[in-house]
Design a protein around this motif. Structure first.
Motif, PDB file in Angstrom:
ATOM      1  N   GLN A  33       0.843  -1.193   0.000  1.00 51.79           N
ATOM      2  CA  GLN A  33       0.000   0.000   0.000  1.00 51.79           C
ATOM      3  C   GLN A  33       0.878   1.242   0.000  1.00 51.79           C
ATOM      4  O   GLN A  33       2.004   1.221   0.505  1.00 51.79           O
ATOM      5  CB  GLN A  33      -0.903  -0.011   1.246  1.00 51.79           C
ATOM      6  CG  GLN A  33      -1.751  -1.274   1.365  1.00 51.79           C
ATOM      7  CD  GLN A  33      -2.596  -1.303   2.618  1.00 51.79           C
ATOM      8  OE1 GLN A  33      -3.085  -0.280   3.080  1.00 51.79           O
ATOM      9  NE2 GLN A  33      -2.800  -2.495   3.156  1.00 51.79           N
ATOM     10  N   TYR A  35       0.821   5.333   1.160  1.00 54.24           N
ATOM     11  CA  TYR A  35       0.157   6.328   1.984  1.00 54.24           C
ATOM     12  C   TYR A  35       0.853   7.666   1.813  1.00 54.24           C
ATOM     13  O   TYR A  35       2.055   7.727   1.546  1.00 54.24           O
ATOM     14  CB  TYR A  35       0.207   5.937   3.476  1.00 54.24           C
ATOM     15  CG  TYR A  35      -0.723   4.807   3.853  1.00 54.24           C
ATOM     16  CD1 TYR A  35      -0.367   3.481   3.628  1.00 54.24           C
ATOM     17  CD2 TYR A  35      -1.960   5.065   4.442  1.00 54.24           C
ATOM     18  CE1 TYR A  35      -1.212   2.443   3.981  1.00 54.24           C
ATOM     19  CE2 TYR A  35      -2.817   4.033   4.799  1.00 54.24           C
ATOM     20  CZ  TYR A  35      -2.437   2.730   4.564  1.00 54.24           C
ATOM     21  OH  TYR A  35      -3.286   1.696   4.916  1.00 54.24           O
ATOM     22  N   HIS A  45      -4.523   6.909   3.003  1.00 57.21           N
ATOM     23  CA  HIS A  45      -4.332   5.819   2.061  1.00 57.21           C
ATOM     24  C   HIS A  45      -4.512   6.304   0.631  1.00 57.21           C
ATOM     25  O   HIS A  45      -5.461   7.023   0.316  1.00 57.21           O
ATOM     26  CB  HIS A  45      -5.343   4.706   2.352  1.00 57.21           C
ATOM     27  CG  HIS A  45      -5.240   3.554   1.415  1.00 57.21           C
ATOM     28  ND1 HIS A  45      -6.055   3.396   0.327  1.00 57.21           N
ATOM     29  CD2 HIS A  45      -4.391   2.502   1.403  1.00 57.21           C
ATOM     30  CE1 HIS A  45      -5.721   2.307  -0.311  1.00 57.21           C
ATOM     31  NE2 HIS A  45      -4.722   1.738   0.319  1.00 57.21           N
ATOM     32  N   LEU A  48      -3.810   0.533  -3.042  1.00 58.38           N
ATOM     33  CA  LEU A  48      -3.401  -0.798  -2.578  1.00 58.38           C
ATOM     34  C   LEU A  48      -3.259  -1.698  -3.786  1.00 58.38           C
ATOM     35  O   LEU A  48      -4.139  -1.694  -4.668  1.00 58.38           O
ATOM     36  CB  LEU A  48      -4.456  -1.350  -1.607  1.00 58.38           C
ATOM     37  CG  LEU A  48      -4.251  -2.751  -0.998  1.00 58.38           C
ATOM     38  CD1 LEU A  48      -4.958  -2.818   0.354  1.00 58.38           C
ATOM     39  CD2 LEU A  48      -4.754  -3.862  -1.897  1.00 58.38           C
TER      40      LEU A  48
ATOM     41  N   TYR B  31     -11.181  -4.100  12.963  1.00 58.64           N
ATOM     42  CA  TYR B  31      -9.776  -4.253  13.332  1.00 58.64           C
ATOM     43  C   TYR B  31      -9.223  -2.892  13.750  1.00 58.64           C
ATOM     44  O   TYR B  31      -9.478  -1.885  13.079  1.00 58.64           O
ATOM     45  CB  TYR B  31      -8.953  -4.783  12.146  1.00 58.64           C
ATOM     46  CG  TYR B  31      -9.281  -6.202  11.759  1.00 58.64           C
ATOM     47  CD1 TYR B  31     -10.352  -6.463  10.911  1.00 58.64           C
ATOM     48  CD2 TYR B  31      -8.530  -7.265  12.231  1.00 58.64           C
ATOM     49  CE1 TYR B  31     -10.671  -7.759  10.553  1.00 58.64           C
ATOM     50  CE2 TYR B  31      -8.830  -8.568  11.866  1.00 58.64           C
ATOM     51  CZ  TYR B  31      -9.902  -8.809  11.027  1.00 58.64           C
ATOM     52  OH  TYR B  31     -10.214 -10.096  10.669  1.00 58.64           O
ATOM     53  N   ARG B  95      -9.753  -0.729  10.450  1.00 56.11           N
ATOM     54  CA  ARG B  95     -10.011  -1.368   9.157  1.00 56.11           C
ATOM     55  C   ARG B  95     -11.297  -2.142   9.268  1.00 56.11           C
ATOM     56  O   ARG B  95     -11.591  -2.739  10.299  1.00 56.11           O
ATOM     57  CB  ARG B  95      -8.847  -2.290   8.798  1.00 56.11           C
ATOM     58  CG  ARG B  95      -9.015  -3.077   7.529  1.00 56.11           C
ATOM     59  CD  ARG B  95      -7.703  -3.739   7.109  1.00 56.11           C
ATOM     60  NE  ARG B  95      -7.276  -4.762   8.042  1.00 56.11           N
ATOM     61  CZ  ARG B  95      -7.614  -6.053   7.997  1.00 56.11           C
ATOM     62  NH1 ARG B  95      -8.427  -6.475   7.045  1.00 56.11           N
ATOM     63  NH2 ARG B  95      -7.160  -6.909   8.873  1.00 56.11           N
ATOM     64  N   GLN B 102      -7.745  -4.550   2.335  1.00 56.42           N
ATOM     65  CA  GLN B 102      -8.493  -3.315   2.539  1.00 56.42           C
ATOM     66  C   GLN B 102      -7.584  -2.330   3.253  1.00 56.42           C
ATOM     67  O   GLN B 102      -6.766  -2.722   4.079  1.00 56.42           O
ATOM     68  CB  GLN B 102      -9.747  -3.571   3.393  1.00 56.42           C
ATOM     69  CG  GLN B 102     -10.776  -4.456   2.728  1.00 56.42           C
ATOM     70  CD  GLN B 102     -11.397  -3.791   1.511  1.00 56.42           C
ATOM     71  OE1 GLN B 102     -11.614  -2.592   1.495  1.00 56.42           O
ATOM     72  NE2 GLN B 102     -11.657  -4.581   0.488  1.00 56.42           N
ATOM     73  N   PRO B 103      -7.707  -1.044   2.950  1.00 58.41           N
ATOM     74  CA  PRO B 103      -6.808  -0.070   3.575  1.00 58.41           C
ATOM     75  C   PRO B 103      -7.168   0.176   5.032  1.00 58.41           C
ATOM     76  O   PRO B 103      -8.291  -0.081   5.473  1.00 58.41           O
ATOM     77  CB  PRO B 103      -7.056   1.194   2.746  1.00 58.41           C
ATOM     78  CG  PRO B 103      -8.466   1.063   2.267  1.00 58.41           C
ATOM     79  CD  PRO B 103      -8.665  -0.408   2.024  1.00 58.41           C
ATOM     80  N   GLN B 104      -6.180   0.696   5.759  1.00 54.08           N
ATOM     81  CA  GLN B 104      -6.425   1.165   7.105  1.00 54.08           C
ATOM     82  C   GLN B 104      -6.676   2.678   7.070  1.00 54.08           C
ATOM     83  O   GLN B 104      -6.093   3.384   6.253  1.00 54.08           O
ATOM     84  CB  GLN B 104      -5.232   0.840   8.007  1.00 54.08           C
ATOM     85  CG  GLN B 104      -5.085  -0.660   8.222  1.00 54.08           C
ATOM     86  CD  GLN B 104      -3.924  -1.025   9.107  1.00 54.08           C
ATOM     87  OE1 GLN B 104      -3.440  -0.233   9.917  1.00 54.08           O
ATOM     88  NE2 GLN B 104      -3.451  -2.252   8.963  1.00 54.08           N
TER      89      GLN B 104
END
Lengths: 116, 115
Positions: A33, A35, A45, A48, B31, B95, B102-104
């Motif tokens: 990812q 950022y 973000h 990804l 999460y 998340r 999946q992004p945080q």
């Protein structure tokens, strides 16, 4: 060992130019990812890319992933002064037990300065 | 768009004192994470939390650290007896789904200064 090392450490360009940042990592990954962090702010973000993907686009962003070389690049096209920030790659890897709870391992980051 | 919020934005504490950093993750997320960033260094993982328990922690997260989700909305990081080297930016993240792809979502951080 360091996971997620970016280069260059700093990049200075003129508005309208493209900016390319590279990231290398050492272990197998689930995904990688990117950022962005503006000064004094949290991480935002950007994009990804999964381990089975090779390229991904989002607006002016293009990310590539080469798992054989354990490397990724982030290209920002037609840069703007507002793109000035630090950019970090981060990897999600399976743990020793083969599972993962999504822990991100970050690189040192690239400081991008875009001059108007 | 939902955000992760952290309070306070800046905390100044005497060495040896206890400090609690607070986070409100995005409401339907599952999460939760704490990271820290010492000035000039990379962002480092501290701990992840899922299903009301710690799922993973780093070597940094020793007995002086603890996390709690006391009421279903807040997520706190406690440092029992702070040290000078605990001075850093602390980021909370959350998340949403069960999958790792999946992004945080990060808060703006708490700057912790230990005197």
């Amino acid at each position: 060992s360091q996971q997620g090392e970016e280069d260059p450490q700093a990049l200075s360009i003129q508005e309208g130019e493209n900016a390319t940042m590279n990231c290398s990592y050492k272990t197998s990954i689930n995904n990688l990812q990117w950022y962005r962090q503006n000064s004094g702010r949290g991480l935002v973000h950007l994009i990804l890319i999964r381990s089975n993907e090779r390229e991904k686009h989002s607006g002016r962003l293009r990310v590539t992933l080469d798992t054989s070389k354990k490397s990724s690049s982030l290209l920002i096209t037609a840069s703007r002064a507002a793109d000035t920030a630090s950019y970090f790659c981060a990897t999600v890897s399976p743990n020793a037990g083969g599972t993962s709870y999504g822990k991100l391992t970050f690189g040192q980051g690239t400081i991008l300065t875009v001059h108007p | 768009e939902p955000e992760v919020t952290q309070t306070p934005s800046h905390q100044v504490t005497q060495m040896g004192q206890e400090v609690i950093l607070r986070c409100v993750p995005i409401s339907n997320h599952l999460y939760f994470y704490w990271y820290r960033q010492i000035l000039g260094q990379k962002v480092e993982f501290l701990v992840s939390f899922y299903n009301n328990e710690i799922s993973e922690k780093s070597e940094i997260f020793d007995d002086q650290f603890s996390v709690e989700r006391p009421d279903g909305s807040n997520f706190t990081l406690k440092i029992r007896s702070t040290k000078l080297e605990d001075s850093a930016m602390y980021f909370c993240a959350s998340r949403g789904t069960r999958g790792n792809n999946q992004p945080q979502h990060f808060g703006d951080g708490t700057r912790l200064s230990i005197l």
